[in-house]
Design an enzyme around this catalytic site. Structure first.
Site, PDB file in Angstrom:
ATOM      1  N   GLN A 211      27.327  42.248  33.974  1.00 35.51           N
ATOM      2  CA  GLN A 211      27.605  41.411  35.135  1.00 35.51           C
ATOM      3  C   GLN A 211      26.498  40.365  35.216  1.00 35.51           C
ATOM      4  O   GLN A 211      25.410  40.623  35.730  1.00 35.51           O
ATOM      5  CB  GLN A 211      27.641  42.264  36.396  1.00 35.51           C
ATOM      6  N   GLY A 252      33.734  42.229  46.293  1.00 31.94           N
ATOM      7  CA  GLY A 252      33.662  42.448  44.859  1.00 31.94           C
ATOM      8  C   GLY A 252      33.184  41.233  44.083  1.00 31.94           C
ATOM      9  O   GLY A 252      33.006  40.130  44.630  1.00 31.94           O
ATOM     10  N   HIS A 253      32.997  41.437  42.771  1.00 30.13           N
ATOM     11  CA  HIS A 253      32.459  40.364  41.937  1.00 30.13           C
ATOM     12  C   HIS A 253      33.436  39.205  41.816  1.00 30.13           C
ATOM     13  O   HIS A 253      34.647  39.371  41.825  1.00 30.13           O
ATOM     14  CB  HIS A 253      32.035  40.881  40.562  1.00 30.13           C
ATOM     15  N   ASN A 254      32.864  38.003  41.754  1.00 28.94           N
ATOM     16  CA  ASN A 254      33.586  36.730  41.583  1.00 28.94           C
ATOM     17  C   ASN A 254      34.374  36.309  42.817  1.00 28.94           C
ATOM     18  O   ASN A 254      35.099  35.300  42.765  1.00 28.94           O
ATOM     19  CB  ASN A 254      34.548  36.761  40.382  1.00 28.94           C
ATOM     20  N   SER A 272      37.467  38.559  42.283  1.00 31.08           N
ATOM     21  CA  SER A 272      38.078  37.284  41.906  1.00 31.08           C
ATOM     22  C   SER A 272      39.071  36.739  42.919  1.00 31.08           C
ATOM     23  O   SER A 272      39.795  35.779  42.620  1.00 31.08           O
ATOM     24  CB  SER A 272      38.757  37.383  40.522  1.00 31.08           C
TER      25      SER A 272
END
Length: 342
Positions: A211, A252-254, A272
């Protein structure tokens, strides 16, 4: 954009043949030259020396316009790759990418560990005028903290982190791999910039995907106690200026959240997903990944969002539907129950 070198120092470079050997992907097209590749990047940010991949059909358009020097794809997407781009083909592009990203970034989650009280604030860290660092707090190498900030007891500011002026970081909060604006308040126990939940499934078990993105937080944002905001996988996780995030929220990521949004306690936003400006999200709502919630939308508490939401819409329920439809469903269910009881 490739990973920020303040936080991530890539190994390499690697040739296309080396990438093939590392990943198990087949070289379908070596590209115009025998170029070496220096890093990984998202399709829409990649440059000629970067490696990217396509695993989700939602991003086929990004593949068609990418400037990446090398792309990892399935063979059925060959016709979408720009002519100058080298191609690695795999039945599992995400797994191949995970192996390549690990080769570039084997130490992608390094943490600063002070060895004594004298090293709690690293000598290379820069603190602005009037900034106070509380008892037991740690400030890592090359971190930059603006003027008139308060870093409470036992907070952790990781290597390379940038924090603007007039910010307050609560006790036991941790901030890593992040760039934070002015006038930001982060309450006790929040976790900013920890790795997102990314892994590729291999025959010998899940493989964690590096990450190597950041968390970018705009000005005048408030983040509640024990909230977690994961850093991006390659693109960044972004929180827009003026947004308010309650306690116990998971982002969460993005994920990208726009300006002046309100996110109430126990909301979970999967990776995302893009949230527009002025969006209001009620408590205990769950939002699936790779969705778009457009400007001014409102989501009632305890909703389950599984599709895109248009600008200005108000939705409720699980799966979430327009509010009027939700109340019609409730009324219809109530009539069915009454009829059965009679």
């Amino acid at each position: 954009m490739a990973p920020d070198k303040r936080f991530f120092s890539p190994r390499g470079p690697f040739s296309i043949e080396e990438l093939s050997s590392l990943s198990g992907a087949e070289v379908v097209r070596p590209g115009k030259t025998s170029a070496n590749f220096k890093n990984v990047a998202a399709l829409h940010d990649a440059r000629a020396t970067d490696v990217s991949f396509l695993d989700n059909r939602l991003y086929r358009e990004h593949l068609q316009t990418t400037r990446a020097g090398c792309c990892i794809i399935r063979v059925n997407n060959l016709d979408l790759v720009p002519a100058d781009t080298a191609i690695l083909a795999s039945d599992n592009p995400y797994l191949a990418y995970a192996r390549i990203a690990t080769a570039f970034h084997p130490d992608w989650d390094e943490t600063y560990y002070p060895r004594s009280d004298e090293e709690r604030v690293h000598p290379s860290a820069i603190l602005g005028n009037g900034t106070i660092v509380g008892v037991g707090a740690v400030v890592g190498p090359n971190a930059q903290i603006g003027s008139n900030c308060y870093i409470a007891a036992n907070a952790y500011i990781g290597s390379g982190v940038s924090i603007g002026k007039n910010c307050r970081i609560g006790p036991n909060a941790s901030i890593r791999f992040s760039v934070i604006g002015d006038d930001v308040v982060i309450y006790a126990g929040a976790r900013i910039g920890e790795p997102g939940f990314g892994f590729a499934v291999a025959s010998d078990g899940p493989l964690s995907v590096p990450q190597v993105g950041r968390v970018i937080i705009g000005d005048a944002v408030e983040i509640g106690a024990n909230t977690t905001i994961d850093r991006g996988a390659v693109p960044d996780t972004v929180i827009g200026s003026g947004t308010r995030i309650d306690n116990l929220v998971q982002i969460g990521h993005n994920v990208e959240i726009g300006q002046f949004c309100v996110v109430v306690a126990q909301v979970g936003i999967a990776g995302s997903t893009k949230i527009g400006d002025g969006v209001q999200i009620g408590g205990q709502t769950a939002i699936s990944g790779h969705l778009k919630v457009e400007n001014g939308a409102r989501i009632a508490a305890c909703s389950g969002v599984m599709r895109n939401i248009q600008a200005g819409d108000t939705v409720a329920g699980s799966p979430a539907v327009p509010m009027k439809q939700f109340f019609r469903q409730i009324a219809a269910l109530s009539r069915l129950v009454q009829k059965k009881e009679r």
